[in-house]
Motif scaffolding. Structure first.
Motif, mmCIF file in Angstrom:
data_model
loop_
_atom_site.group_PDB
_atom_site.id
_atom_site.type_symbol
_atom_site.label_atom_id
_atom_site.label_comp_id
_atom_site.label_asym_id
_atom_site.label_seq_id
_atom_site.Cartn_x
_atom_site.Cartn_y
_atom_site.Cartn_z
ATOM 1 N N ALA A 123 69.659 78.424 16.075
ATOM 2 C CA ALA A 123 69.033 77.616 17.125
ATOM 3 C C ALA A 123 69.613 76.206 17.135
ATOM 4 O O ALA A 123 69.755 75.580 18.190
ATOM 5 N N GLN A 124 69.944 75.678 15.950
ATOM 6 C CA GLN A 124 70.557 74.353 15.870
ATOM 7 C C GLN A 124 71.927 74.339 16.559
ATOM 8 O O GLN A 124 72.251 73.401 17.295
ATOM 9 N N VAL A 125 72.713 75.373 16.304
ATOM 10 C CA VAL A 125 74.032 75.462 16.939
ATOM 11 C C VAL A 125 73.882 75.493 18.458
ATOM 12 O O VAL A 125 74.574 74.786 19.200
ATOM 13 N N LEU A 126 72.933 76.303 18.924
ATOM 14 C CA LEU A 126 72.688 76.410 20.362
ATOM 15 C C LEU A 126 72.256 75.062 20.947
ATOM 16 O O LEU A 126 72.719 74.638 22.017
ATOM 17 N N ALA A 127 71.385 74.394 20.217
ATOM 18 C CA ALA A 127 70.889 73.096 20.695
ATOM 19 C C ALA A 127 72.010 72.073 20.765
ATOM 20 O O ALA A 127 72.076 71.262 21.700
ATOM 21 N N VAL A 128 72.901 72.082 19.786
ATOM 22 C CA VAL A 128 74.025 71.142 19.788
ATOM 23 C C VAL A 128 74.922 71.409 20.990
ATOM 24 O O VAL A 128 75.323 70.485 21.709
ATOM 25 N N LEU A 129 75.224 72.685 21.221
ATOM 26 C CA LEU A 129 76.081 73.030 22.363
ATOM 27 C C LEU A 129 75.444 72.590 23.678
ATOM 28 O O LEU A 129 76.106 72.059 24.575
ATOM 29 N N ARG A 130 74.144 72.807 23.795
ATOM 30 C CA ARG A 130 73.463 72.420 25.036
ATOM 31 C C ARG A 130 73.450 70.898 25.214
ATOM 32 O O ARG A 130 73.547 70.392 26.333
ATOM 33 N N GLU A 131 73.318 70.178 24.113
ATOM 34 C CA GLU A 131 73.325 68.716 24.206
ATOM 35 C C GLU A 131 74.695 68.219 24.657
ATOM 36 O O GLU A 131 74.803 67.321 25.500
ATOM 37 N N ILE A 132 75.744 68.827 24.118
ATOM 38 C CA ILE A 132 77.095 68.444 24.537
ATOM 39 C C ILE A 132 77.287 68.766 26.019
ATOM 40 O O ILE A 132 77.823 67.962 26.782
ATOM 41 N N ARG A 133 76.810 69.929 26.406
ATOM 42 C CA ARG A 133 76.927 70.315 27.819
ATOM 43 C C ARG A 133 76.182 69.317 28.711
ATOM 44 O O ARG A 133 76.678 68.913 29.762
ATOM 45 N N ARG A 134 74.983 68.925 28.260
ATOM 46 C CA ARG A 134 74.194 67.979 29.064
ATOM 47 C C ARG A 134 74.962 66.678 29.254
ATOM 48 O O ARG A 134 74.963 66.080 30.328
ATOM 49 N N ARG A 135 75.656 66.242 28.206
ATOM 50 C CA ARG A 135 76.413 64.994 28.298
ATOM 51 C C ARG A 135 77.630 65.147 29.201
ATOM 52 O O ARG A 135 78.126 64.170 29.744
ATOM 53 N N CYS A 136 78.117 66.382 29.299
ATOM 54 C CA CYS A 136 79.288 66.623 30.155
ATOM 55 C C CYS A 136 78.933 66.534 31.625
ATOM 56 O O CYS A 136 79.809 66.335 32.475
#
Lengths: 180, 331
Positions: A166-179
């Motif tokens: 879940a942490q990995v998923l959350a990190v990816l989503r946060e990066i996506r949000r910043r993109c």
């Protein structure tokens, strides 16, 4: 799990620099270590969303090459309720497949989460589709009908690995949000 | 000014939930199979899903309209009759039909069911529309996308039923309900099989330089260089070598309809319902477009100018047009 649960976003790679991070980070990882995780993911899809196979129709059993273009490997996906498969292959050893779906890791995650329109991604050339277009369209529509729950539902079935996944998923989503 | 109904697309139950939650006044959707004009793999509703969808929408004050708007081939009327019967049984707020036989069946078997005339019927004159109203009790006509706003206003004054007009989404240069270009290339009829450019006949080939070729059946529809926006693989949006010119969009460019600037005019012209195209699009498209037009319609009602800049990202070829509504004449 949402992006807010990422403990400290300051340490996330910046979006532009992120592009090559997955390739560099995963290049040294032997694929045999990834295979059980990938198989667990596709088993989770079967367990959590059996209705997906009804909508998939003639796409059931078709082999989709999932090509996250900034990963050092590709994945072969077969959505068959009896014999599901998600397996990594090195880029020089592409397996036989019926259809290919290619885009960056974040683009493909966006599609799984239902946050973006695949036709619009296709128009802007961020998404590439080849091979059996009918099967790919069925897969898109079947996944879209899971209302963006697919990734979270699958991760929640990871047992003791649920939290790190879940942490990995959350990190990816946060990066996506910043993109965005 | 009368507040128009915002009529929104849904290809799946998830799409319907998105449309309802984003502020649709009505959602139109179809049953699985050839009875509707968006018969794509993995799309549309089973009878059980439709019944649940109607409950979801009605609980939130949203209407659900059944698109049963393709033309039954000879001797194959049963599926269309079953779709009409199911729509009535589930309490759907209107049935949208194109075929005269389906219209007659609905009017005869379910005289209390509200009947809309699909754009696929291609009824663009007061005479044609009045015929459907008189013979089948049609309460609303969805106008073909070939009329100017002034022409719509003129028709409104001569017909007894409501007018629904497309305001956003895919647009092709065709006689609605009569186009056979896709059938010529694939053997499957847009109007009877319910699918233009069936996915099973579409192929994309991208070379190592990123140049993309799209094919329908044996025909190459377009070749996009690596830095060009792409479009749908429909023949009417293809780029061809002709006697006049090479690499020429002989019918229409990859472009989407967007009538945001014309909304106040359409509303003044007597349009009762504003329709968004895109049942084949994703839940994300539905949520974004419906939310944007909800705000736009509400803004128009308050004489404010809506901000719709975000919609260009969802348009075909990243281009938009007012088409015939804005006075355009096709070649």
């Amino acid at each position: 799990m949402n992006a807010d649960s990422v403990d400290d976003a300051r340490f996330l790679p910046q979006p532009g620099a992120f592009r090559d991070v997955p390739r560099m980070a995963l290049a040294p990882v032997p694929l045999f270590l990834l295979q059980p995780i990938l198989q667990r993911i596709v088993a989770g899809v079967v367990r959590c969303h059996p209705e997906l196979f009804i909508r998939l129709g003639e796409g059931v059993g078709k082999r989709f090459l999932i090509d996250a273009t900034n990963l050092p490997f590709v994945m072969l996906l077969r959505l068959d309720p009896d014999r599901p498969l998600l397996r990594a292959y090195r880029r020089g050893q592409l397996p036989a497949h019926d259809g290919r779906i290619a885009g960056s890791l974040l683009t493909l995650l966006d599609l799984v989460d239902g946050n973006t329109d695949s036709d619009a991604l296709f128009f802007t050339r961020k998404l590439v589709v080849e091979g059996d277009t009918g099967a790919v369209v069925a897969l898109r529509n079947a996944m879209d009908d899971t209302e963006g729950r697919l990734a979270d539902d699958v991760v929640s079935g990871f047992g003791p690995l649920t939290w790190p996944a879940a942490q990995v998923l959350a990190v990816l989503r946060e990066i996506r949000r910043r993109c965005q | 000014m009368h507040r128009p109904e915002l009529v929104c697309p849904a290809g799946t139950p998830a799409g319907l939930h998105a449309a309802v939650d984003a502020g649709a006044d009505a959602v139109y959707c179809g049953f699985q199979g050839p009875t509707n004009a968006r018969n794509f793999p993995g799309l549309n509703f089973s009878p059980r899903e439709m019944e649940q969808a109607v409950t979801y929408a009605h609980d939130r004050g949203t209407k659900v309209l059944a698109a049963i708007n393709s033309f039954p081939p000879a001797g194959q009327m049963a599926a269309w009759k079953r779709a009409v019967d199911d729509a009535v049984r589930f309490g759907m707020d209107a049935v949208i039909v194109a075929d005269i036989g389906v219209a007659a069946y609905t009017a005869r078997m379910h005289p209390d069911q509200r009947l809309h005339l699909s754009v696929q019927a291609g009824a663009s004159s007061p005479e044609a529309i009045n015929f459907y109203c008189r013979e089948f009790g049609v309460r609303r006509v969805v106008l073909p996308r070939i009329l100017t706003v002034a022409e719509i206003k003129g028709i409104h004054a001569q017909i007894p039923c409501e007018i629904e007009a497309f305001i956003f989404g895919n647009i092709g240069m065709m006689a609605e309900g009569r186009c056979s270009l896709s059938a010529y290339a694939t053997g499957q009829s847009t109007n009877m099989d319910g699918v233009c450019s069936p996915a099973s006949h579409v192929h994309y080939l991208q070379d190592e330089g990123g140049n993309l070729k799209s094919l329908l059946g044996e025909f190459t529809i377009d070749c996009f260089t690596c830095d060009e926006s792409a479009g749908y693989p429909t023949i009417c949006k293809g780029r061809y070598d002709t006697e006049i010119r090479t690499g020429y969009y002989a019918f229409e460019e990859p472009v989407s309809l967007n009538l945001t600037p014309l909304l106040p005019e359409l509303m003044r012209a007597g349009v009762t319902a504003l329709k968004i195209e895109g049942r084949q699009r994703s839940r994300a498209y539905v949520a974004a477009v419906v939310a944007a037009f909800r705000k736009a319609v509400d803004a128009c009602m308050e004489n404010r100018v809506p901000d719709m800049a975000g919609l260009i990202a969802l348009t075909e070829g990243h281009r938009e047009t007012q088409g015939a509504f804005g006075g355009r004449k096709w070649r």
